[in-house]
Structures are given as structure tokens and as C-alpha cells.
Design a protein around this motif. Structure first.
Motif, PDB file in Angstrom:
ATOM      1  N   ARG A   1       0.867  -1.176   0.000  1.00  0.00           N
ATOM      2  CA  ARG A   1       0.000   0.000   0.000  1.00  0.00           C
ATOM      3  C   ARG A   1       0.901   1.222   0.000  1.00  0.00           C
ATOM      4  NH1 ARG A   1      -5.088  -1.154   0.208  1.00  0.00           N
ATOM      5  NH2 ARG A   1      -5.656   1.036   0.501  1.00  0.00           N
ATOM      6  N   TRP A   2       0.454   2.274  -0.669  1.00  0.00           N
ATOM      7  CA  TRP A   2       1.272   3.464  -0.806  1.00  0.00           C
ATOM      8  C   TRP A   2       0.377   4.671  -0.990  1.00  0.00           C
ATOM      9  CZ3 TRP A   2       0.324  -0.253  -4.340  1.00  0.00           C
ATOM     10  CH2 TRP A   2      -0.174   0.117  -5.586  1.00  0.00           C
ATOM     11  N   THR A   3       0.989   5.838  -0.933  1.00  0.00           N
ATOM     12  CA  THR A   3       0.255   7.090  -1.126  1.00  0.00           C
ATOM     13  C   THR A   3       0.622   7.685  -2.470  1.00  0.00           C
ATOM     14  OG1 THR A   3       0.204   7.516   1.245  1.00  0.00           O
ATOM     15  CG2 THR A   3      -0.176   9.396  -0.201  1.00  0.00           C
ATOM     16  N   PHE A   4      -0.404   8.009  -3.245  1.00  0.00           N
ATOM     17  CA  PHE A   4      -0.187   8.634  -4.555  1.00  0.00           C
ATOM     18  C   PHE A   4      -1.101   9.840  -4.666  1.00  0.00           C
ATOM     19  CE2 PHE A   4      -1.168   9.012  -9.152  1.00  0.00           C
ATOM     20  CZ  PHE A   4       0.118   9.312  -9.589  1.00  0.00           C
ATOM     21  N   ASP A   5      -0.512  10.992  -4.909  1.00  0.00           N
ATOM     22  CA  ASP A   5      -1.262  12.255  -4.987  1.00  0.00           C
ATOM     23  C   ASP A   5      -2.146  12.465  -3.758  1.00  0.00           C
ATOM     24  OD1 ASP A   5      -0.103  13.046  -7.331  1.00  0.00           O
ATOM     25  OD2 ASP A   5      -1.804  12.542  -8.623  1.00  0.00           O
ATOM     26  N   GLY A   6      -1.576  12.158  -2.590  1.00  0.00           N
ATOM     27  CA  GLY A   6      -2.264  12.409  -1.332  1.00  0.00           C
ATOM     28  C   GLY A   6      -3.327  11.395  -0.951  1.00  0.00           C
ATOM     29  N   ARG A   7      -3.409  10.286  -1.703  1.00  0.00           N
ATOM     30  CA  ARG A   7      -4.451   9.295  -1.447  1.00  0.00           C
ATOM     31  C   ARG A   7      -3.823   7.919  -1.285  1.00  0.00           C
ATOM     32  NH1 ARG A   7      -7.510   6.493  -5.213  1.00  0.00           N
ATOM     33  NH2 ARG A   7      -6.590   7.791  -6.858  1.00  0.00           N
ATOM     34  N   GLU A   8      -4.230   7.192  -0.234  1.00  0.00           N
ATOM     35  CA  GLU A   8      -3.711   5.844  -0.029  1.00  0.00           C
ATOM     36  C   GLU A   8      -4.254   4.921  -1.116  1.00  0.00           C
ATOM     37  OE1 GLU A   8      -3.198   2.376   3.386  1.00  0.00           O
ATOM     38  OE2 GLU A   8      -4.541   4.073   3.751  1.00  0.00           O
ATOM     39  N   GLN A   9      -3.398   4.004  -1.563  1.00  0.00           N
ATOM     40  CA  GLN A   9      -3.746   3.162  -2.699  1.00  0.00           C
ATOM     41  C   GLN A   9      -3.186   1.761  -2.482  1.00  0.00           C
ATOM     42  OE1 GLN A   9      -2.086   4.362  -6.596  1.00  0.00           O
ATOM     43  NE2 GLN A   9      -4.198   4.417  -7.319  1.00  0.00           N
ATOM     44  N   GLY A  10      -3.879   0.758  -3.003  1.00  0.00           N
ATOM     45  CA  GLY A  10      -3.399  -0.615  -3.013  1.00  0.00           C
ATOM     46  C   GLY A  10      -3.337  -1.136  -4.432  1.00  0.00           C
ATOM     47  N   VAL A  11      -2.929  -2.382  -4.580  1.00  0.00           N
ATOM     48  CA  VAL A  11      -2.742  -2.966  -5.909  1.00  0.00           C
ATOM     49  C   VAL A  11      -4.041  -2.960  -6.712  1.00  0.00           C
ATOM     50  CG1 VAL A  11      -2.074  -5.051  -7.166  1.00  0.00           C
ATOM     51  CG2 VAL A  11      -0.826  -4.385  -5.102  1.00  0.00           C
ATOM     52  N   GLU A  12      -5.153  -3.367  -6.070  1.00  0.00           N
ATOM     53  CA  GLU A  12      -6.428  -3.429  -6.786  1.00  0.00           C
ATOM     54  C   GLU A  12      -6.869  -2.034  -7.240  1.00  0.00           C
ATOM     55  OE1 GLU A  12      -5.748  -4.982  -3.973  1.00  0.00           O
ATOM     56  OE2 GLU A  12      -5.731  -7.048  -4.707  1.00  0.00           O
ATOM     57  N   ASP A  13      -6.652  -1.021  -6.393  1.00  0.00           N
ATOM     58  CA  ASP A  13      -6.997   0.355  -6.779  1.00  0.00           C
ATOM     59  C   ASP A  13      -6.187   0.783  -7.997  1.00  0.00           C
ATOM     60  OD1 ASP A  13      -8.578   0.573  -4.379  1.00  0.00           O
ATOM     61  OD2 ASP A  13      -6.724   0.916  -3.283  1.00  0.00           O
ATOM     62  N   TYR A  14      -4.883   0.547  -7.917  1.00  0.00           N
ATOM     63  CA  TYR A  14      -3.994   0.948  -9.009  1.00  0.00           C
ATOM     64  C   TYR A  14      -4.391   0.265 -10.310  1.00  0.00           C
ATOM     65  CZ  TYR A  14       0.105   0.933 -12.010  1.00  0.00           C
ATOM     66  OH  TYR A  14       0.939   1.039 -13.084  1.00  0.00           O
TER      67      TYR A  14
END
Length: 344
Positions: free
Chosen positions: A29-42
Motif C-alpha cells: 500500500r502506498w500514497t499517490f497524490d495524497g491518497r492511499e492506494q493498493g494494488v487493486e486500486d492501481y
């Protein structure tokens, strides 16, 4: 791709290189453009058909999207360039190409008298021939759109015919200019040198000995010659196997396919490419975090971190060929997967 365009088949062998699941899997899980994200989101937000993370030959993460299944092939776009440069190494090992400092016209005589006179194989591999080229994918009159279709001469490869008419813009070796046409030229050069089609040679040197799980597909030009710069299709795991073949220094089951030291040369900076990342190898891109990668438009990539024994593959159907935000999102995923895998 293989249902819409003419292709050649890269035959697999009887052996399949196993890619076992690691005991522990990762779910970064990581933060991209101020939003937490996981593999499925990406994957959902960026139209990914597959991601795979391989460490020390074992799968840490494997996911599919867009209805794709593990046995389905997916097109590479310019990831094929890195396969083509790898076949140059194989041809050197086989004694079919003497040196990277040989001039191109020794292998493609039809280029004599053109702007490629005096250009070396090394300069083609570093995209520094000095020949003028336009790689604009949105312009139907660009060189990349027209090469291979504008000219058909009896007995002449259409790519060679087109490239032989281009003028020189810079001194050979002086400036990096991204040029798919020249990667197609390298494909012609390899097949001429070895006396076999690219698909046959890739089967003999990589697919068979290293153990790909399914036949590969290679798009051809209007003369039936494989495009050295584009459009192979393979399964997600076979993308990872190709990355592993290179990571393991071009040795397949004890057989040295690539010259000793070739991979180090090919995957370290040979020329500055004008902007980060910090340089370009032999059809491989350098990263600023110790990795190197093969990259294709619309979201295809094989990223390798050799010090960590780590390979990260992405396949996608981005809505556009590229774009800063799409590349930033991919890089954020790669860095998060790298960080998660390092602790395994």
C-alpha cells in the motif's frame, strides 16, 4: 494483436521454467497524490491487465484484470526492443556478429550511400545514429507512423527502404534520439547475421532453453519480417521469465546464451538521454534507484532491481500511449512493490 495483424510464432520448448509461489506474498500500500492506494486500486484506475512481482525466482504477487487469464498473451509494444537487443548479444556469442563497432552497412548493404553510412551497431543500440527521426504517436505523418508502410520495393524490406531515405541530423554517437525505426533495423540486422527469422532465433535462444510456458507471438511488417522494435505477445509469467533470463546473465540451464558481461553493458548507462532517468543502455532504460527496465507504451514494463533479485512486470491498456501522470502512477506502484519485496 495476433487476431488483427500478421504475426510469426516464437515456439516454446518442452521444458518450462518453474516460478513457484513464495511462502509469503506481498500486498503493498502506498500514497499517490495524497491518497492511499493498493494494488487493486492501481489496477482498476489505470486499466492494468496484469502485475507480477518475482524475487529470487519466486512469485510474491500476481494479479490479473480486464478479464485476462494467466494463459492469455498480452502485447509488449516497445518491451520488444529489449528482447531484440538481447538477441544481438546472442548473435555475438554465436560469432554471427563480430563486434558492436562493426558498421551497420556490413550487415544491411542496402543502407550503403544513406545517412547510415559509417554508423555502428553500438550507435543503433544507443539510439544515437544521428539520423533524423520523428516518434510522435499522435501525428499520422510522423516517421514512426509511416515507416514500414510507405515503400515497397521488390526484394527490399520496407523498414530498410524507408530508413535509407532519411537525412542525417547529428553526428553519429553525439545525441540520443528515441527511434523505433532503428530498433526495427537492428531486428533486420540480427536476422540477416544469423540467417534465421527473429521468431526462430528467439525460440532457439530464449523461449526453448530458458523454458517459456507458452509460444510467443511477434508482429511482422508488410514484408513478413518481425518488427524488432515492437509488438511481441506473451503471458504475464513469460514476461517475468524474460526478465529472469537477463537477471541470470543470459544463462539457461547451464548454457551460456549471452556473452559474459553483456548484460552488465546492456543494462548500465551507455549514453545520456537528456532527462531523468539517468541514461540509456542497449534498448534498456535506467532508473534513479538502481534498477533498469524495458518499457512499452500503454503501460507495459519489466523493471529489474539486480541487487535485490527482483523483477516487477506490468501489462496495461492505458487510455493513451503515455502521459506524465500515468508514468508517475506506475512508478509509485513499482517503488511500493520494491519496498515491500526488499523485506522478504
Amino acid at each position: 494483436m495476433e487476431t488483427a495483424y500478421p504475426v510469426e510464432t516464437i515456439r516454446k520448448g518442452t521444458y518450462v521454467r518453474p516460478l513457484p509461489l513464495a511462502v509469503r506474498q506481498i500486498s503493498p500500500r502506498w500514497t499517490f497524490d495524497g491518497r492511499e492506494q493498493g494494488v487493486e486500486d492501481y489496477m482498476a484506475e489505470n486499466r492494468l491487465s496484469g502485475v507480477l512481482v518475482l524475487k529470487d525466482g519466486k512469485i510474491l504477487l500476481e494479479r490479473y484484470g480486464l478479464g485476462r487469464k494467466p494463459e492469455d498473451r498480452w502485447t509488449s509494444f516497445s518491451v520488444a526492443k529489449s528482447v531484440t537487443s538481447t538477441l544481438v548479444g546472442a548473435a555475438i556469442q554465436d560469432g554471427k556478429i563480430k563486434s558492436l563497432d562493426d558498421v551497420v552497412t556490413n550487415y544491411i548493404p542496402a543502407l550503403k550511400g544513406s545517412a547510415y553510412e559509417g554508423v555502428t551497431i553500438r550507435q543503433l543500440l544507443t539510439m544515437s545514429s544521428g539520423v533524423r527521426w520523428n516518434e510522435d504517436y499522435t501525428d499520422p505523418n510522423s516517421d514512426v507512423a509511416r515507416a514500414g508502410t510507405a515503400f515497397r520495393e521488390p526484394g527490399q524490406n520496407p523498414i530498410v527502404s524507408y530508413m535509407s531515405r532519411l537525412p542525417r541530423a547529428n553526428t553519429p554517437g553525439a545525441k540520443f534520439t528515441y527511434n523505433t525505426g532503428e530498433t526495427d533495423l537492428v531486428g533486420v540486422l540480427v536476422s540477416t547475421a544469423v540467417g534465421k527469422s527473429l521468431a526462430e532465433y528467439a525460440s532457439e535462444k530464449i523461449w526453448g532453453p530458458f523454458g517459456m510456458e507458452r509460444d510467443g507471438i511477434w508482429l511482422t511488417d508488410t514484408s513478413g519480417h518481425e518488427r524488432g522494435g515492437c509488438c511481441m505477445s506473451m503471458t504475464l509469467r513469460d514476461y517475468a521469465r524474460f526478465g529472469l533470463f537477463v537477471l541470470e546473465d543470459g544463462v539457461a540451464r547451464g548454457q551460456r546464451i549471452l556473452p559474459e558481461g553483456w548484460v552488465k553493458q546492456a543494462t548500465t548507462p551507455q549514453i545520456k538521454n537528456g532527462a531523468p532517468p539517468p541514461g540509456y543502455g542497449y534498448f534498456w532504460w535506467m532508473r534513479d534507484d538502481g534498477g533498469y527496465e524495458a518499457v512499452g507504451i500503454f503501460g507495459q514494463s519489466i523493471t529489474t532491481f539486480p541487487e535485490d533479485g527482483l523483477i516487477i512486470v506490468t501489462n496495461a491498456a492505458w487510455p493513451t500511449a503515455g502521459g506524465a501522470n500515468l508514468y508517475r502512477a506506475r512508478d509509485a506502484f513499482v517503488r511500493a512493490a520494491h519496498a515491500a519485496a526488499k523485506g522478504m
